[in-house]
Design an enzyme around this catalytic site. Structure first.
Site, short mmCIF file in Angstrom:
data_model
loop_
_atom_site.label_atom_id
_atom_site.label_comp_id
_atom_site.label_asym_id
_atom_site.label_seq_id
_atom_site.Cartn_x
_atom_site.Cartn_y
_atom_site.Cartn_z
CE LYS A 63 9.42 2.08 -6.56
NZ LYS A 63 7.54 0.95 -7.45
N GLY A 79 8.00 -5.54 -8.13
CA GLY A 79 8.22 -6.11 -10.07
C GLY A 79 8.96 -4.75 -10.32
CG HIS A 80 11.49 -2.81 -9.10
ND1 HIS A 80 12.37 -2.88 -8.22
CD2 HIS A 80 10.31 -1.97 -9.56
CE1 HIS A 80 11.57 -1.73 -7.14
NE2 HIS A 80 11.07 -1.50 -7.63
CD GLN A 101 6.07 -2.78 -2.15
OE1 GLN A 101 6.37 -2.60 -1.33
NE2 GLN A 101 6.66 -3.98 -2.54
P1 IMP Z 1 1.23 -7.41 -0.40
O1 IMP Z 1 1.95 -6.13 0.01
O2 IMP Z 1 1.92 -8.64 -0.91
O3 IMP Z 1 0.36 -7.55 1.12
O4 IMP Z 1 0.48 -6.71 -0.97
C1 IMP Z 1 -0.76 -5.27 -0.56
C2 IMP Z 1 -1.12 -4.76 -1.04
O5 IMP Z 1 -0.38 -4.00 -2.22
C3 IMP Z 1 -1.71 -5.53 -2.84
O6 IMP Z 1 -3.10 -4.07 -3.26
C4 IMP Z 1 -0.98 -5.32 -3.72
O7 IMP Z 1 -0.91 -5.48 -5.02
C5 IMP Z 1 -0.15 -3.92 -3.72
N1 IMP Z 1 1.21 -4.10 -3.53
C6 IMP Z 1 2.14 -4.74 -3.40
N2 IMP Z 1 3.09 -4.20 -4.03
C7 IMP Z 1 3.24 -3.72 -5.05
C8 IMP Z 1 4.16 -3.49 -6.05
O8 IMP Z 1 5.25 -3.68 -6.33
N3 IMP Z 1 3.46 -2.68 -7.27
C9 IMP Z 1 2.01 -2.61 -6.84
N4 IMP Z 1 1.63 -2.51 -6.50
C10 IMP Z 1 2.05 -3.75 -4.56
#
Ligand code: IMP
Length: 410
Positions: free
Chosen positions: A15, A39-40, A198
């Site tokens: 994205k 992370g972009h 996400q």
């Molecule tokens: P949290 O948002 O850090 O609490 O993570 C919740 C879940 O979403 C975990 O499985 C993370 O690995 C996943 N996640 C959060 N942000 C990203 C993203 O930007 N890319 C991929 N997975 C994400």
């Protein structure tokens, strides 16, 4: 015009790169959800930018970006990120705005995030950035928003250590904060790109709950998190990869897990696609492209089009297998299940499509794509009933092209 770009899988679809590409024709880029869990990665020439909070449009000189009210912001991470891009030659001053309704992530939230995770019966695999805690505080009505830093009742109620920590950022935030509704109204005739974080399958409502993030990563979140009404969204595009990845825990119906050639394929795609988390460095789990999930993402986002990335990774392969149905307890379905119990039971029904001679990675327009790869695209379009309107065939800006223009000229 307001154009939304979301991830149509479990995040990491590319994205950031697409937003950077589409931002060339935008006046304003607004990120509408998530925090420093995202992370972009954007490659411009020989420079690589890794963004977590700042909208991808910032790399273009002169573009305005905003962090919307749907985001949760850790000011320390934000200003470190801004300092980092400044060192890489990006002058951001005067171009970055922050909704004063955005919630803050305080230092103690990160520890709390990790403590909660360690006590969970179903650990999520959180990035541990305090994102879930900030969104919970928001729903509990105990959160602290940017605007609240100038509310003496809130300020006095904050812990001394939090006040000390935030003090150096307070004046910086003061210069950047905006009342988002008014700010968007001022920009109503501009070309506005709404950047998601996400992906649809990590959305709090529509994702694989509880293995999701805590923000609204679907298109509905774009209106909410950028302080506009849904009828002002003109177009929604969803980015997906030619295979599936996931970081963290949770169901993954098409994961390549079996011994032998399937596992080898997964490992090969991980290395070819550098599938390691931008935020945590964790190796991403790899699976076959899941069309059941992709169709579902199209539904819950009312997508006007998809942007397909990483199809070039299959250059030189004799076939590409995609999942066209789920078998659960011996019954086939094309509905994406709500229950993790059902999702865990899924046996993917795979369809093998022929590989191609020639290289998708060298394509710079639709006509350059090898015929058998075009047939794969047409199969996806027919299955999901959503057209593929754009392509990313490598990490660089010029390895991107649209088959149909993304922007409607205003
Ligand atoms: P949290 O948002 O850090 O609490 O993570 C919740 C879940 O979403 C975990 O499985 C993370 O690995 C996943 N996640 C959060 N942000 C990203 C993203 O930007 N890319 C991929 N997975 C994400």
């Amino acid at each position: 015009m307001k154009l939304v770009v979301i991830g149509a899988q479990w995040g990491d679809e590319g994205k950031g790169k697409m937003v950077d590409y589409l931002a060339e024709d935008a006046d304003l880029v607004v990120r509408f959800s998530g925090g420093a869990n995202a992370g972009h990665t954007i490659k411009v020439g020989d420079q690589t930018f890794k963004l977590h909070l700042v909208p991808a449009g910032i790399i273009y000189p002169g573009k305005t970006v905003a962090l919307g009210n749907g985001m949760v912001i850790d000011p320390e991470s934000l200003f470190q990120e801004l300092a980092g891009i400044k060192e890489q030659g990006v002058n951001w001053e005067g171009r970055v705005f922050i909704s004063d309704r955005a919630h803050l992530v305080l230092p103690s939230y990160k520890q709390e995030d990790q403590n909660m995770e360690s006590k969970r019966a179903r650990p999520i695999g959180t990035t541990g950035r305090g994102i879930g805690v900030a969104y919970s505080r928001k729903a509990d009505r105990d959160g602290i928003r940017v605007a609240d830093l100038w509310d003496s009742v809130v300020w006095d109620s904050m812990k001394e250590e939090d006040r000390k920590w935030i003090q150096p950022y307070k004046n910086l935030l003061k210069d950047m904060k905006v009342n988002m509704a008014g700010f968007m109204m001022k920009n109503k005739d501009k070309q506005v790109l709404l950047e998601g974080a996400q992906g649809a399958l990590l959305d709090l409502d529509h994702g694989t709950y509880p293995y999701v993030s805590s923000g609204i990563s679907t298109c509905s979140g774009a209106a909410l998190g950028a302080a506009i009404g849904p009828k002002h969204i003109d177009k929604a595009l969803g980015v997906f990869k030619a295979y599936q990845t996931r970081v963290g825990n949770g169901p993954f119906p098409t994961e390549m897990l079996a011994e032998g050639s399937e596992l080898d394929l997964g490992n090969q795609l991980r290395e070819l696609g550098h599938e390691y988390g931008t935020t945590t460095g964790r190796p991403r789990r790899i699976g076959y492209l899941d069309l059941v999930a992709l169709k579902y993402a199209g539904w819950v986002n009312s997508l006007d089009g998809y942007i397909l990335s990483h199809l070039n990774l299959y250059d030189g392969f004799d076939k590409i297998e995609v999942c066209v149905a789920y078998e659960i307890d011996g019954v086939e379905t094309i509905d994406f299940p709500s229950s993790t119990v059902d999702l865990d039971k899924v046996k993917p029904v795979l369809k093998a499509l022929p590989g191609w001679e020639g290289k998708v990675g060298e394509a710079r327009c639709w006509d350059d794509i090898p015929e058998a790869a075009k047939a794969v695209v047409k199969f996806i379009e027919e299955y999901t009933d959503v057209p593929v309107v754009g392509y990313s065939v490598g990490p660089l800006r010029d390895e991107t092209f649209m088959k149909e223009p993304a922007w409607i000229k205003s």
